[in-house]
Every structure is written in structure tokens, then in C-alpha cells.
Design a protein around this motif. Structure first.
Motif, PDB file in Angstrom:
ATOM      1  N   SER A 124      13.418  -0.130   7.513  1.00  0.00           N
ATOM      2  CA  SER A 124      13.661   0.195   6.106  1.00  0.00           C
ATOM      3  C   SER A 124      12.338   0.394   5.387  1.00  0.00           C
ATOM      4  CB  SER A 124      14.458  -0.923   5.437  1.00  0.00           C
ATOM      5  OG  SER A 124      13.710  -2.130   5.468  1.00  0.00           O
ATOM      6  N   ARG A 125      12.367   1.151   4.288  1.00  0.00           N
ATOM      7  CA  ARG A 125      11.157   1.354   3.492  1.00  0.00           C
ATOM      8  C   ARG A 125      11.192   0.425   2.312  1.00  0.00           C
ATOM      9  NH1 ARG A 125      11.053   5.989   0.939  1.00  0.00           N
ATOM     10  NH2 ARG A 125       8.905   5.628   0.351  1.00  0.00           N
ATOM     11  N   PRO A 126      10.035  -0.101   1.833  1.00  0.00           N
ATOM     12  CA  PRO A 126       8.721   0.072   2.464  1.00  0.00           C
ATOM     13  C   PRO A 126       8.677  -0.577   3.853  1.00  0.00           C
ATOM     14  CG  PRO A 126       8.630  -1.571   0.696  1.00  0.00           C
ATOM     15  CD  PRO A 126       9.981  -0.949   0.638  1.00  0.00           C
ATOM     16  N   VAL A 155       0.844  -1.198   0.000  1.00  0.00           N
ATOM     17  CA  VAL A 155       0.000   0.000   0.000  1.00  0.00           C
ATOM     18  C   VAL A 155       0.879   1.248   0.000  1.00  0.00           C
ATOM     19  CG1 VAL A 155      -1.902  -1.160   1.237  1.00  0.00           C
ATOM     20  CG2 VAL A 155      -0.257   0.167   2.520  1.00  0.00           C
ATOM     21  N   LYS A 156       0.331   2.307  -0.575  1.00  0.00           N
ATOM     22  CA  LYS A 156       1.060   3.573  -0.662  1.00  0.00           C
ATOM     23  C   LYS A 156       1.062   4.297   0.685  1.00  0.00           C
ATOM     24  CE  LYS A 156       0.661   5.575  -5.061  1.00  0.00           C
ATOM     25  NZ  LYS A 156       0.014   6.486  -5.992  1.00  0.00           N
ATOM     26  N   CYS A 157      -0.128   4.289   1.315  1.00  0.00           N
ATOM     27  CA  CYS A 157      -0.283   5.028   2.573  1.00  0.00           C
ATOM     28  C   CYS A 157      -1.119   4.199   3.537  1.00  0.00           C
ATOM     29  CB  CYS A 157      -0.958   6.369   2.293  1.00  0.00           C
ATOM     30  SG  CYS A 157      -1.431   7.237   3.803  1.00  0.00           S
ATOM     31  N   GLU A 164       0.278  -9.689   6.374  1.00  0.00           N
ATOM     32  CA  GLU A 164       1.459  -8.843   6.206  1.00  0.00           C
ATOM     33  C   GLU A 164       1.233  -7.773   5.139  1.00  0.00           C
ATOM     34  OE1 GLU A 164       5.297 -10.706   6.297  1.00  0.00           O
ATOM     35  OE2 GLU A 164       4.426 -12.612   6.931  1.00  0.00           O
ATOM     36  N   ILE A 165       1.687  -6.564   5.455  1.00  0.00           N
ATOM     37  CA  ILE A 165       1.523  -5.435   4.537  1.00  0.00           C
ATOM     38  C   ILE A 165       2.858  -4.693   4.410  1.00  0.00           C
ATOM     39  CG2 ILE A 165       0.426  -3.151   4.265  1.00  0.00           C
ATOM     40  CD1 ILE A 165      -2.056  -4.212   5.536  1.00  0.00           C
ATOM     41  N   GLU A 166       3.142  -4.252   3.191  1.00  0.00           N
ATOM     42  CA  GLU A 166       4.276  -3.357   2.947  1.00  0.00           C
ATOM     43  C   GLU A 166       3.692  -1.978   2.705  1.00  0.00           C
ATOM     44  OE1 GLU A 166       7.949  -5.666   0.756  1.00  0.00           O
ATOM     45  OE2 GLU A 166       6.493  -4.595  -0.460  1.00  0.00           O
ATOM     46  N   ALA A 167       4.172  -0.974   3.447  1.00  0.00           N
ATOM     47  CA  ALA A 167       3.615   0.373   3.297  1.00  0.00           C
ATOM     48  C   ALA A 167       4.715   1.357   2.947  1.00  0.00           C
ATOM     49  CB  ALA A 167       2.929   0.794   4.591  1.00  0.00           C
ATOM     50  N   GLU A 168       4.474   2.141   1.894  1.00  0.00           N
ATOM     51  CA  GLU A 168       5.464   3.154   1.501  1.00  0.00           C
ATOM     52  C   GLU A 168       5.521   4.272   2.529  1.00  0.00           C
ATOM     53  OE1 GLU A 168       5.585   4.591  -2.593  1.00  0.00           O
ATOM     54  OE2 GLU A 168       4.348   2.864  -3.147  1.00  0.00           O
ATOM     55  N   THR A 169       4.346   4.615   3.082  1.00  0.00           N
ATOM     56  CA  THR A 169       4.290   5.636   4.137  1.00  0.00           C
ATOM     57  C   THR A 169       3.335   5.165   5.230  1.00  0.00           C
ATOM     58  OG1 THR A 169       2.498   6.792   3.004  1.00  0.00           O
ATOM     59  CG2 THR A 169       4.735   7.619   2.623  1.00  0.00           C
ATOM     60  N   VAL A 216      11.541   8.958  11.864  1.00  0.00           N
ATOM     61  CA  VAL A 216      11.762   8.062  10.723  1.00  0.00           C
ATOM     62  C   VAL A 216      11.125   8.676   9.477  1.00  0.00           C
ATOM     63  CG1 VAL A 216      11.255   5.776   9.735  1.00  0.00           C
ATOM     64  CG2 VAL A 216      11.891   5.975  12.147  1.00  0.00           C
ATOM     65  N   GLU A 217      11.911   8.830   8.436  1.00  0.00           N
ATOM     66  CA  GLU A 217      11.424   9.421   7.186  1.00  0.00           C
ATOM     67  C   GLU A 217      10.291   8.564   6.615  1.00  0.00           C
ATOM     68  OE1 GLU A 217      13.772  11.692   3.596  1.00  0.00           O
ATOM     69  OE2 GLU A 217      14.135   9.559   3.842  1.00  0.00           O
ATOM     70  N   GLY A 218       9.170   9.219   6.273  1.00  0.00           N
ATOM     71  CA  GLY A 218       8.039   8.476   5.706  1.00  0.00           C
ATOM     72  C   GLY A 218       7.012   8.047   6.738  1.00  0.00           C
ATOM     73  N   VAL A 219       7.330   8.290   8.027  1.00  0.00           N
ATOM     74  CA  VAL A 219       6.364   8.000   9.100  1.00  0.00           C
ATOM     75  C   VAL A 219       5.904   9.329   9.701  1.00  0.00           C
ATOM     76  CG1 VAL A 219       5.955   6.847  11.320  1.00  0.00           C
ATOM     77  CG2 VAL A 219       7.490   5.800   9.645  1.00  0.00           C
ATOM     78  N   PHE A 220       4.595   9.499   9.766  1.00  0.00           N
ATOM     79  CA  PHE A 220       4.003  10.748  10.253  1.00  0.00           C
ATOM     80  C   PHE A 220       3.090  10.424  11.434  1.00  0.00           C
ATOM     81  CE2 PHE A 220       4.892  10.739   5.766  1.00  0.00           C
ATOM     82  CZ  PHE A 220       5.717  11.851   5.631  1.00  0.00           C
ATOM     83  N   ALA A 221       2.979  11.374  12.369  1.00  0.00           N
ATOM     84  CA  ALA A 221       2.122  11.136  13.543  1.00  0.00           C
ATOM     85  C   ALA A 221       1.110  12.261  13.675  1.00  0.00           C
ATOM     86  CB  ALA A 221       2.972  11.044  14.807  1.00  0.00           C
TER      87      ALA A 221
END
Length: 310
Positions: free
Chosen positions: A90-92, A5-7, A102-107, A270-275
């Protein structure tokens, strides 16, 4: 099969749903997991009178249902489920839902909220939403010209007591210790307010009530003696606990466990993680501020993804 998923948005309070509205409209196809308490803290309150746009007030559960529906209208994929593990090294990012999917998330937008601390009395949970509250600014208005009690001795408790004193007839401040932990200025304000009565060295033994809600509280002094006070509202102000266990060793947290964000943004360590919302806000903790920060997180997330594709 791993889903990409992208987000990915974790949490379904005003912050999570607002982030979902904005990211859906930006065509980021967000996936939101509702978590342990779908709709967040607001579903435990009844009437909300201070959320803009509802002149007659709105039921907490209804407000969250409206926000959810709005996010779904723009295509947000809202799912029931609990995130049980995350790997942000690491990203994703790698995320596990309910221990298996299991999910891979870009952000990732973290909007897991905070939980008010309660005393743990059976009578307290019995009257939750019927006179027992953990937010004076949310519910104080319903107790105009009535008698209420606030539990706690810190700045929050003193603030809530002072706020309630402007609305209520009598405010009892129930303090476990023989002193207030609050700052000197707050202590002076409380002790100088004529309709606040501080009950030092007291613990609440039981919240009393009937089918209509809270009617009083049975207090126990540290010397063993008991007294009963007549009140209509019982407010907890012994702190909040941010729901950050999942991220404890992966994101920078403050001393209280709230996620640290770059000032003026929703960016975490962490870059790509927002709160967004109460998980990173120990100060305001209102539905409207949470919604506003959900908007910020969505915009920060969108800009981040754009910068990655250049």
C-alpha cells in the motif's frame, strides 16, 4: 519516529544518480540510499572511454563521484545505508533501512543494478580490473592486437568473443560443455571467425598474472589434462544476476529475475514504483543506457506525483 519522503531512490549507479539529479531539480526532495556498493558496478572498472562527454576517458570511480556531486548540488539527500525490507502492498510504501530505520515513501525508484557472475576463483578476484573483466564493450579496446580469453558458451559469450575478435589478435572461447548454447546464427558467426579458437570441455583452473596484471590462464580439460594459454585479458560472460531479492514477491519479474517494466516506460507492476538501469535491462547494460533510464524514471515519478495532487 517514522520519516516521510516524497521520492526514495534505491541504488547509486548511473541510473540512481541520474534519477536523483532530475528529481532534485523537479523539487521532489529525493532521498537516495547508496546500497552495498556505493557508485555501483562502475567503481570496479578503471578507465571508461565510451561515456559521452569525456574525450580523454574517465576513471569509473571519478565518473560516479561527479554524478553524485551533481545530484547533491541540486539538493539530493544522499545517504550511506542498505534497504533491508520493503512493503509495497500500500502507499505510502514502507521501507526499512539497515534493519532499523523506518521510512514512508510516496514513490520509489529502484536502481539496484545487476551483478556480473564470476567463477569464484581467488586468482580471478585478485586480477579484477587488471585484466579480468565482465564487460567486453567496456574494456575490449584496451586489448587491441593482444590475445584474450572469453568464458561462456551462450549468446553473450559469443557476442563478446566476436566483438573482441575485431580488436584482438587471438580470442580463446572457453566452453565448459562440448557444445555452444548460443543461437545457431551466433554459433556460425563464432565458428566462422578465423581468430576465435573455441576450447570445448574446458574449465578455468586459475588466472595467471604478475604485478602488471593478467598474463595467462591455466585450463583443465574434462578428461583431467591441463594446458596454459598466454593472454592479457580474461573476460567473463557467464551471465548477470539482477539485484532484486528485496522485491521478489512484490514486483513482477521476468524468468531471469529482472524487474518487468511497461514498454517504453519505467513503470513496474506496482503504481508509484519505477525501475531504472541494469535491474530492468538484461540487454544493454551500459552506463549511458542506465543513466538514460534513470532520467525516464525521474520524469515518470514526477508525472505520477502531479497526477496524485489533482
Amino acid at each position: 519516529m517514522m520519516e516521510s519522503v516524497k521520492c526514495l531512490i534505491v541504488g547509486s549507479g548511473p541510473a540512481g544518480f541520474t534519477a536523483a539529479i532530475y528529481t532534485s531539480r523537479a523539487n521532489l526532495q529525493p532521498v537516495l540510499y547508496e546500497g552495498i556498493q556505493p557508485g555501483g558496478q562502475l567503481t570496479t572498472t578503471t578507465e571508461i572511454e565510451n561515456f559521452p562527454g569525456y574525450p580523454e576517458g574517465v576513471d569509473g570511480t571519478q565518473l560516479m563521484a561527479d554524478l553524485k556531486q551533481q545530484a547533491q548540488r541540486f539538493g539530493a539527500d544522499i545517504r550511506f545505508g542498505i534497504i533491508t525490507r520493503v512493503d509495497l502492498s500500500s502507499r505510502p510504501f514502507h521501507v526499512v533501512v539497515d534493519g532499523e530505520k523506518e521510512i514512508e515513501a510516496e514513490t520509489l525508484i529502484v536502481a539496484t543494478g545487476a551483478t556480473a557472475k564470476y567463477l569464484g576463483l581467488p586468482s580471478e578476484s585478485k586480477y579484477k580490473g587488471m585484466g579480468v573483466s565482465a564487460c567486453a564493450t567496456c574494456d575490449g579496446f584496451f586489448y587491441r592486437k593482444k590475445d584474450v580469453a572469453v568464458v561462456g558458451g551462450g549468446d553473450t559469450a559469443c557476442e563478446e568473443a566476436t566483438y573482441l575478435a575485431s580488436l584482438c589478435r587471438q580470442v580463446y572461447l572457453i566452453v565448459r560443455k562440448p557444445f555452444l548454447r548460443a543461437s545457431k546464427a551466433m554459433q556460425q558467426r563464432v565458428l566462422g571467425t578465423p581468430n576465435i579458437k573455441v576450447l570445448f570441455e574446458h574449465n578455468t583452473a586459475e588466472v595467471l598474472g604478475d604485478e602488471n596484471g593478467v598474463t595467462g590462464a591455466r585450463l583443465r580439460h574434462n578428461d583431467g589434462t591441463e594446458q596454459t594459454i598466454d593472454i592479457s585479458g580474461f573476460f567473463l560472460a557467464i551471465g548477470h544476476h539482477p539485484n532484486t531479492e528485496l522485491f521478489a514477491d512484490q514486483l513482477a519479474l521476468d524468468e531471469e529475475g529482472y524487474i518487468r517494466t511497461e514498454p517504453g516506460t519505467s513503470k513496474t507492476s506496482v503504481e508509484g514504483v519505477f525501475a531504472a538501469g541494469d535491474v530492468q535491462d538484461p540487454h544493454y547494460r551500459q552506463a549511458i543506457t542506465a543513466a538514460g533510464s534513470g532520467c525516464k524514471a525521474a520524469l515518470d515519478c514526477e508525472r505520477f506525483l502531479l497526477s496524485q495532487t489533482k
